[in-house]
Design an enzyme around this catalytic site. Structure first.
Site, PDB file in Angstrom:
ATOM      1  N   ILE A   1       8.547  -5.750  -2.568  1.00 29.95           N
ATOM      2  CA  ILE A   1       9.676  -5.974  -1.645  1.00 29.95           C
ATOM      3  C   ILE A   1      10.444  -7.191  -2.151  1.00 29.95           C
ATOM      4  CG2 ILE A   1      10.243  -6.776   0.713  1.00 29.95           C
ATOM      5  CD1 ILE A   1       9.347  -3.846   0.736  1.00 29.95           C
ATOM      6  N   HIS A   2      11.725  -7.024  -2.457  1.00 29.98           N
ATOM      7  CA  HIS A   2      12.487  -8.207  -2.876  1.00 29.98           C
ATOM      8  C   HIS A   2      13.957  -8.202  -2.473  1.00 29.98           C
ATOM      9  CE1 HIS A   2      13.760  -5.518  -6.134  1.00 29.98           C
ATOM     10  NE2 HIS A   2      14.771  -6.343  -6.321  1.00 29.98           N
TER      11      HIS A   2
END
Ligand code: UD1
Length: 352
Positions: free
Chosen positions: A201-202
């Protein structure tokens, strides 16, 4: 003929591993510029080492900062390089700040821009990558599309000239590196084949909103009761979790540093499923025959959702979708046949 290629962030290094080599094979004089947007060892150098990418001829040392700072510094420092090198073509990849800055410098100097991964469109329209995609396509001469959807997107916006369906260079890379995938992490972490979920997740819309990020982490806490969760964590995500005081949600998850390409794909190949907001991993999981739950309101790789290979998810639906969605079989050819890099080099080498 001389080409200057601009890279700056992880997803561009992996593409350069294919296209750079094909350009040199086709006889181009090839100059590589790294903007320096990603600079940690495991966000940058590790890719050059494990994929044997040519060392950059220039590093602009741009580093982290606001979008204006990153883009602005790249514009100023890159212009000098382009004026000195006088290339025939400037090539950019994808949708990062390095992409839009590279394209803008070249277009203003009246040098043709080649955009690899052109035509991708997705909501939300105000996400930084979407802004970069739209602007870069507008000022590119060569628009190399990874999918037929991308070709259609450009057509809808009135762009047909210079548009090519070449397929996705990430598929070339997957095939090229298949025999080198590194499975040692699964052993180190004592992971069972098909017994764990990989999470990345970024995206800013997932990391910079406390409620959204907390909901994602809560979902991972549910999932980890049933499956191991391996989470190679992006530096921004790690920082936000700390800032928002959400560390308690990480208990029982396997949090590890970002991985190089060969280890990441090795990890994915032996996993059960993925949860991700990465553009690249949505396809790499599919190449590996795995399903990705995509934590985004929309995706540029929509074919994989339409064909029921991947599934889009809001944060609060992640565990439900993960445990209930069935996956369709691998279908060949959606992103080309693994020869996209050589096709791009051939098109660029053709006399006009
Ligand atoms: C960028 C790209 C995104 C791509 C992603 C891959 C843009 C607008 N976005 O997003 O399309 O999917 O790269 O990772 O260009 N940081 C470090 N060390 C590093 C790099 C970053 O600590 O080597 C931290 C910094 O705190 C930085 C934050 O991560 O502020 C975000 O990095 P940045 O390069 O600005 O954007 P990404 O989220 O990586």
């Amino acid at each position: 003929m001389k080409i200057v290629t601009i890279v700056g962030a992880r997803p561009q290094f992996v593409k350069e591993a294919v296209v750079g080599e094909e350009l040199r094979k086709a006889g181009f004089e090839h100059v590589l510029v790294h903007t320096g947007q990603h600079y940690d060892y495991n966000m940058s150098e590790v890719f050059f080492n494990c994929l044997d990418i040519k060392e950059p001829d220039y590093n602009l040392g741009v580093g982290s900062g606001t979008h204006a700072v990153q883009t602005g510094l790249t514009l100023i420092r890159l212009e000098e390089v382009i004026l000195k090198e006088k290339p025939d073509i400037v090539l950019v990849y994808g949708d990062t700040n390095a992409t839009v800055a590279g394209a803008l410098v070249a277009a203003k100097l009246k040098i043709p821009v080649a955009h690899v991964e052109a035509g991708m469109r997705q909501e939300p329209r105000d996400m930084p990558e979407e802004i970069n995609r739209v602007l870069t396509d507008r000022i590119s001469t060569f628009l190399f599309c990874p999918s037929q959807t991308a070709v259609k997107n450009l057509k809808k916006e009135g762009m047909e000239k210079g548009v090519w369906f070449t397929g996705d260079v990430m598929y070339d890379l997957y095939l090229k590196m298949e025999k080198h995938f590194d499975y040692s992490l699964a052993e180190q972490l004592d992971l069972e084949e098909n017994g764990y979920v990989v999470v990345t997740i970024h995206r800013d819309f997932n990391t910079d909103n406390r409620d959204r990020l907390e909901e994602i982490l809560k979902q991972l806490r549910i999932i980890v009761k049933y499956k191991r969760v391996i989470f190679p964590i992006h530096p921004r995500t790690r920082r936000r979790i700390k800032e928002f005081g959400l560390e308690n949600h990480l208990e029982n998850l396997d949090i590890i540093d970002p991985l190089d390409y060969l280890s990441m794909i090795g990890l994915v190949k032996h996993s059960w499923k993925l949860i991700t907001d990465s553009g690249g991993l949505q396809k790499e999981s599919y190449f590996a025959g795995k399903q990705a739950v995509v934590v985004m309101p929309d995706t540029g790789w929509i074919e994989l959702v339409q064909k029921k290979i991947n599934a889009l998810s809001e944060p609060d639906q992640i565990s439900d979708i993960l445990f209930t969605a069935s996956i369709n079989q691998f279908e060949k050819g959606i992103y080309g046949l693994g020869d996209s890099g050589s096709r791009i080099a051939a098109i660029l080498g053709e006399p006009e």
